[in-house]
Enzyme design. Structure first.
Site, PDB file in Angstrom:
ATOM      1  N   HIS A  92      39.864  46.822  42.285  1.00  0.00           N
ATOM      2  CA  HIS A  92      39.083  47.162  41.086  1.00  0.00           C
ATOM      3  C   HIS A  92      37.699  46.506  41.209  1.00  0.00           C
ATOM      4  O   HIS A  92      37.574  45.406  41.763  1.00  0.00           O
ATOM      5  CB  HIS A  92      39.814  46.654  39.842  1.00  0.00           C
ATOM      6  CG  HIS A  92      39.249  47.204  38.571  1.00  0.00           C
ATOM      7  ND1 HIS A  92      38.055  46.762  38.056  1.00  0.00           N
ATOM      8  CD2 HIS A  92      39.687  48.176  37.729  1.00  0.00           C
ATOM      9  CE1 HIS A  92      37.787  47.433  36.931  1.00  0.00           C
ATOM     10  NE2 HIS A  92      38.769  48.298  36.720  1.00  0.00           N
ATOM     11  N   GLU A 149      35.798  54.866  39.846  1.00  0.00           N
ATOM     12  CA  GLU A 149      35.238  54.234  38.649  1.00  0.00           C
ATOM     13  C   GLU A 149      33.790  53.816  38.896  1.00  0.00           C
ATOM     14  O   GLU A 149      33.553  52.797  39.568  1.00  0.00           O
ATOM     15  CB  GLU A 149      36.054  52.996  38.280  1.00  0.00           C
ATOM     16  CG  GLU A 149      37.487  53.329  37.947  1.00  0.00           C
ATOM     17  CD  GLU A 149      38.152  52.240  37.120  1.00  0.00           C
ATOM     18  OE1 GLU A 149      38.728  52.595  36.093  1.00  0.00           O
ATOM     19  OE2 GLU A 149      38.085  51.071  37.494  1.00  0.00           O
TER      20      GLU A 149
HETATM   21  P1  PGA Z   1      37.476  51.211  30.407  1.00  0.00           P
HETATM   22  O1  PGA Z   1      37.914  50.575  31.812  1.00  0.00           O
HETATM   23  O2  PGA Z   1      38.404  52.354  30.112  1.00  0.00           O
HETATM   24  O3  PGA Z   1      37.605  50.088  29.434  1.00  0.00           O
HETATM   25  O4  PGA Z   1      36.058  51.686  30.571  1.00  0.00           O
HETATM   26  C1  PGA Z   1      38.243  51.409  32.869  1.00  0.00           C
HETATM   27  C2  PGA Z   1      38.845  50.589  33.972  1.00  0.00           C
HETATM   28  O5  PGA Z   1      38.227  49.621  34.420  1.00  0.00           O
HETATM   29  O6  PGA Z   1      39.943  50.926  34.406  1.00  0.00           O
END
Ligand code: PGA
Length: 226
Positions: A92, A149
């Protein structure tokens, strides 16, 4: 037909009591006849709560050790969680940033996870990160899943548009054609359906909107209705 997925990530949130309250609400309000699959990644300390409660969701962890079981103080190895979860979130952007995780470390984690036949869900914010992973662990294409992301969209309330997310997912598919790709970054019940519809996306990853069970269930309903 592709299997749609909603993946929730609690990050470093929830006391045991808060987790129990979440489970209680989810159990009583969970939409039963769903087409899509729900994966939840609570923290390690909450996993035991889920093993004693029969909820219709798959479990994942948010991270894993790059090492096998053994003398690695403070680490949690794949071996320790393999009877509890099916999915392992790796790389992540918060871990890349705050824990200095490199492409090398991430590839080691993917190898550990594949060795135990769990599914690595690798987070990337650009194509280069995926290219590096594919150079180091080519079998990821066959057995892994991607969570795309864009860093600026995470927790900001400023999601990438569904069309732009799909263009990026298409580019990622050029590098790893067989993986399922989820989009994550400020997904809510109000916008989830437009991501689910995109041709190169198989679903969404949700941080903030997974924390309140009521909001998460609402999002699941909205995604499933599409
Ligand atoms: P969020 O986070 O939905 O709070 O924007 C996404 C993530 O990091 O998985």
């Amino acid at each position: 037909m592709k299997q749609l997925i909603v993946l929730g990530n609690w990050k470093a949130n929830k006391t045991l009591t808060e987790a129990e309250d979440w489970i209680h609400f989810y159990k009583n309000n969970y939409p039963t006849e769903l087409k899509l699959k729900v994966i939840l990644c609570p923290t390690f300390i909450h996993l035991g709560l889920f093993s004693t409660t029969n909820l219709s969701l798959a479990l994942g962890v948010q991270d894993i050790s790059q090492f096998p079981k053994g003398a690695y103080t403070g680490e949690v190895s794949v071996d320790m969680v393999k009877s509890l979860v099916d999915y392992v979130l790796i790389g992540h952007s918060e871990r890349r940033k705050y824990n200095n995780e490199t492409d090398q470390i991430i590839s080691e984690k993917v190898r550990q996870v594949l060795r135990e036949k769990l599914v690595p869900v690798v987070c990337v914010s650009n194509v280069v990160q995926l290219q590096k992973l594919m150079e180091l662990v080519p079998e990821f294409n066959k057995f892994g899943m991607l969570l795309y992301e864009p860093v600026s969209a995470i927790g900001s309330g400023k999601p990438k548009s569904p069309e732009d997310a799909n263009i990026m997912a298409h580019k990622l598919h050029e590098v790893a054609p067989d993986v399922q790709i989820l989009y994550g970054g400020s997904v809510k019940s109000e916008n989830v359906a437009s991501y689910i519809k995109q041709s190169d996306l198989s679903g969404v990853g949700v941080g903030g909107a997974s924390l309140e069970a009521e909001a998460f269930v609402r999002l699941i309903y909205a995604a499933d209705r599409g």
